[in-house]
Design an enzyme around this catalytic site. Structure first.
Site, PDB file in Angstrom:
ATOM      1  N   HIS A   1     -43.257 -64.601 -24.956  1.00 27.31           N
ATOM      2  CA  HIS A   1     -42.470 -63.666 -24.159  1.00 27.31           C
ATOM      3  C   HIS A   1     -41.278 -64.471 -23.553  1.00 27.31           C
ATOM      4  CE1 HIS A   1     -45.560 -60.722 -24.570  1.00 27.31           C
ATOM      5  NE2 HIS A   1     -46.270 -61.339 -23.548  1.00 27.31           N
TER       6      HIS A   1
ATOM      7  N   HIS B   1     -43.638 -54.174 -20.781  1.00 24.62           N
ATOM      8  CA  HIS B   1     -45.138 -54.930 -20.733  1.00 24.62           C
ATOM      9  C   HIS B   1     -46.050 -54.284 -19.486  1.00 24.62           C
ATOM     10  CE1 HIS B   1     -48.476 -57.876 -20.988  1.00 24.62           C
ATOM     11  NE2 HIS B   1     -47.715 -58.222 -22.082  1.00 24.62           N
TER      12      HIS B   1
ATOM     13  N   GLU C   1     -47.574 -52.294 -26.275  1.00 19.24           N
ATOM     14  CA  GLU C   1     -46.314 -52.759 -26.188  1.00 19.24           C
ATOM     15  C   GLU C   1     -45.742 -52.702 -27.581  1.00 19.24           C
ATOM     16  OE1 GLU C   1     -46.802 -57.140 -25.200  1.00 19.24           O
ATOM     17  OE2 GLU C   1     -48.836 -56.437 -24.512  1.00 19.24           O
TER      18      GLU C   1
END
Length: 360
Positions: free
Chosen positions: A110, A184, A321
């Site tokens: 991420h 997210h 996601e």
């Protein structure tokens, strides 16, 4: 009577250096609200009516800025520069060996230890009216977290229907780079005040295959695996928890579901997932133009974090996601995440809410 759609701006808190974090509330109909904060361009709350008309928040998060600063759980955040994992925190781009900052064992996750979810975004546009919206900007410098190219990123949240929220990402770069952005959010359609989990939620996915992973959550070599005959088959609706404890090596690797589902090919924004809560009657349809959908069942929520009046435990929420497939920069057989200076990265996702048997 439906509430006229509109927009509200207030201050959510201040960073240690004194910079203010703003919150923008987009109002739809029947109590539908999306609250977005400039820290991480995050969806801080999403108020959605249930089958009886009661309104509750359906996303995990915090009521105060300090908790967002203290705990990094990506609650509702805009994730980048590369969502999901890049194996061994490195990739080769145009012959250049790019070494990233590892933050998930040996891998980059991420965007690394200081990704877009930890940045203060700037509000560059907001509009009220029938379809209120807010657009936020973050400029990632060339070389930030070792990613090549300055990246100008915009995300727009817009109420596009009475109970519908659209999230649109765009980005431009000054050098060849890689980009993979997503939202997210952790969803629980029972509503957070119910104090329940999501194992009874009914999930349907427009995916006939998924990516098997190793014990560190990196996709294995080889073609995507067919979902047929496995606990990963959500071509028809199944309870999230019906097979989450199955004696399956992939379920064990993810400690539940934490896998990319390869969405069926199609042009433009299309239906990727449907989630329904039997308890509240809320239904969420997720539409996207992305090739993959990471499904994560909150496997690492371990009761050490609290927010919005409750303690967050395993399977209290589910993340859906939309994104490019994980580790794509190292996998030429995967959809590409490459972006060139003369191109524009675009990503659109729509969260469409209703209730079982009819619109909310």
């Amino acid at each position: 009577m439906a509430v006229e759609a509109r927009i509200i701006r207030d201050v959510f808190g201040s960073l240690p250096d004194g910079r203010e974090v703003e919150r923008v509330t987009l109002l739809g109909a029947g109590g539908f609200e999306a609250r977005i904060i400039t820290y991480g361009a995050a969806l801080q709350a999403l108020m959605v009516p249930d089958a009886q008309g009661g309104v509750d928040d359906v996303v995990l998060g915090h009521d105060d800025l300090l908790s967002y600063l203290k705990f990094r759980n990506y609650f509702g955040a805009t994730v980048g520069r590369y969502a999901n994992r890049i194996a061994k925190a490195r990739f080769v781009l145009d012959g250049q060996d790019v070494r990233l900052e590892a933050n998930d064992g040996a891998h980059a996750l991420h965007g690394g230890p200081d990704g877009f979810d930890r940045k203060l975004w700037q509000i560059v546009a907001s509009e009220g009216g029938a379809q209120p919206s807010v657009t936020m900007l973050y400029v990632s410098p060339d070389g930030e977290a070792n990613y090549p190219g300055r990246l100008d990123v915009r995300v727009t949240y817009q109420v596009t229907g009475p109970t519908e929220l659209s999230v649109t990402f765009s980005a431009r770069t000054t050098r060849a780079t890689i980009v993979n952005l997503t939202n997210h959010s952790f969803f629980n359609l029972d509503g957070l005040s119910a104090g329940t989990g999501i194992l009874d939620h009914q999930l349907t996915l427009a995916a006939d295959s998924y990516l098997a992973i190793d014990e560190t959550a990196i996709p294995l070599q080889g073609s995507p695996h067919a979902v047929a005959g496995t606990p990963f088959d959500f071509c028809e609706a199944h309870a999230v928890g019906a097979r989450i404890r199955a004696d399956d090596p992939q379920i064990k690797c993810g400690r539940g579901y934490d896998h990319n589902f390869c969405l069926r090919a199609g042009a433009g924004v299309r239906l990727a997932a449907r989630l329904e809560s039997p308890r509240s009657g809320r239904v969420m349809e997720l539409l996207t133009d992305q090739p993959g959908l990471q499904v994560y069942t909150g496997n690492y929520l371990d009761a050490t974090i609290s927010g919005k009046g409750r303690t967050y435990r395993q399977s209290d929420a589910i993340c859906l996601e939309p994104q490019v497939w994980p580790d794509a920069p190292n996998r030429p057989d995967f959809p590409t995440a490459r972006l060139l200076p003369d191109e524009v990265y675009r990503h659109e996702t729509v969260y469409r809410f209703s209730t079982a048997g009819g619109a909310a």
